[in-house]
Design a protein around this motif. Structure first.
Motif, PDB file in Angstrom:
ATOM      1  N   THR A 288       0.917  -1.168  -0.033  1.00 43.73           N
ATOM      2  CA  THR A 288       0.033   0.156  -0.030  1.00 43.73           C
ATOM      3  C   THR A 288       1.062   1.315  -0.068  1.00 43.73           C
ATOM      4  OG1 THR A 288      -0.028   0.149   2.239  1.00 43.73           O
ATOM      5  CG2 THR A 288      -2.017  -1.136   1.265  1.00 43.73           C
TER       6      THR A 288
ATOM      7  N   THR B 121       1.645   7.252   1.740  1.00 42.66           N
ATOM      8  CA  THR B 121       0.863   8.401   1.684  1.00 42.66           C
ATOM      9  C   THR B 121      -0.532   8.475   1.017  1.00 42.66           C
ATOM     10  OG1 THR B 121       2.044   9.541  -0.042  1.00 42.66           O
ATOM     11  CG2 THR B 121       2.907   9.870   1.840  1.00 42.66           C
ATOM     12  N   ARG B 122      -1.435   9.470   1.373  1.00 45.69           N
ATOM     13  CA  ARG B 122      -2.589   9.342   0.782  1.00 45.69           C
ATOM     14  C   ARG B 122      -2.654  10.134  -0.750  1.00 45.69           C
ATOM     15  NH1 ARG B 122      -7.579  10.618   4.406  1.00 45.69           N
ATOM     16  NH2 ARG B 122      -8.554  11.039   2.478  1.00 45.69           N
TER      17      ARG B 122
ATOM     18  N   HIS C   5      -3.100  12.292  -3.830  1.00 46.31           N
ATOM     19  CA  HIS C   5      -4.010  13.586  -4.217  1.00 46.31           C
ATOM     20  C   HIS C   5      -4.979  13.243  -5.157  1.00 46.31           C
ATOM     21  CE1 HIS C   5      -1.167  15.722  -1.522  1.00 46.31           C
ATOM     22  NE2 HIS C   5       0.005  15.376  -2.367  1.00 46.31           N
ATOM     23  N   LYS C   6      -6.221  13.840  -5.211  1.00 43.18           N
ATOM     24  CA  LYS C   6      -7.078  13.518  -6.103  1.00 43.18           C
ATOM     25  C   LYS C   6      -7.123  14.785  -6.859  1.00 43.18           C
ATOM     26  CE  LYS C   6      -9.669  10.168  -3.244  1.00 43.18           C
ATOM     27  NZ  LYS C   6     -10.989   9.820  -3.052  1.00 43.18           N
TER      28      LYS C   6
END
Length: 200
Positions: free
Chosen positions: A193, A196-197, A199-200
């Protein structure tokens, strides 16, 4: 000079020019002038620059695939990765002009082109090696095709860099490639995974 000899002469001259200048910058006039023939002779043999280029590229594709395929002789996955990396570097060393033709007019990163097709073919040949290794390590073998493409791409991009650098020695480059690839493969997580999230 026989017709067959003339054909080979034109292929050799064109191969050198395509490697040096690229497809777009090479003209039928220049090929004919170097061969000391008229333009119609080139058209008679190949139908034009496109036909001549296709013959040159086809020969390079076959040469590279034959080199890589012939190298895959060991049974152990680690040795097969070594052999594949060294085979590509062997081809680059012995056929620098051919490799320049393949990467110049169909660079890594484009969705079509001869070099991409070759890499995809080599990746397909490597898939089964990784699938077996994945199974042995308890990883999902369905991911092997993706990792095979990653591995081949890494070797190919390094090969492009080494084409001009030529340092360190070929065996050292191959050893470093295998070091990164193998040690990376040996530490694979079953379900990776991102940390870090996105970016959208």
């Amino acid at each position: 000079m026989t017709s067959a000899e003339r054909r080979e002469q034109l292929i050799t001259i064109a191969r050198g020019l395509f490697a040096q200048k690229g497809y777009e910058a090479t003209s039928v006039e220049e090929i004919a002038a170097r061969a000391e023939v008229s333009k119609p002779v080139v058209y008679e043999h190949f139908g034009g620059k496109e036909g001549l280029y296709a013959v040159v590229v086809d020969r390079e594709v076959r040469s590279l695939l034959d080199t890589v395929t012939a190298s895959l002789t060991a049974g152990r996955a680690h040795e097969l990765v070594e052999q594949a990396a060294l085979a590509l570097l062997d081809y680059i060393e012995s056929s620098s002009d051919g490799f320049r033709i393949l990467v110049r007019d169909s660079p890594v990163g484009s969705s079509t082109g001869s070099f991409i097709s070759i890499l995809s073919d080599v990746g397909t040949r490597v898939e089964h090696i990784l699938a077996e290794e994945f199974k042995r390590r308890g990883l999902d073998p369905k991911n092997a095709p993706m990792y095979a493409q990653m591995l081949v791409g890494m070797v190919a991009l390094t090969g492009q860099w080494w084409l001009d650098a030529r340092k360190p020695k070929k065996q050292d480059v191959a050893a470093h490639l295998v070091n990164l690839a193998w040690n990376g493969l040996s530490g694979l997580e079953a379900k990776p995974t991102l940390s870090t999230r996105p970016h959208k």
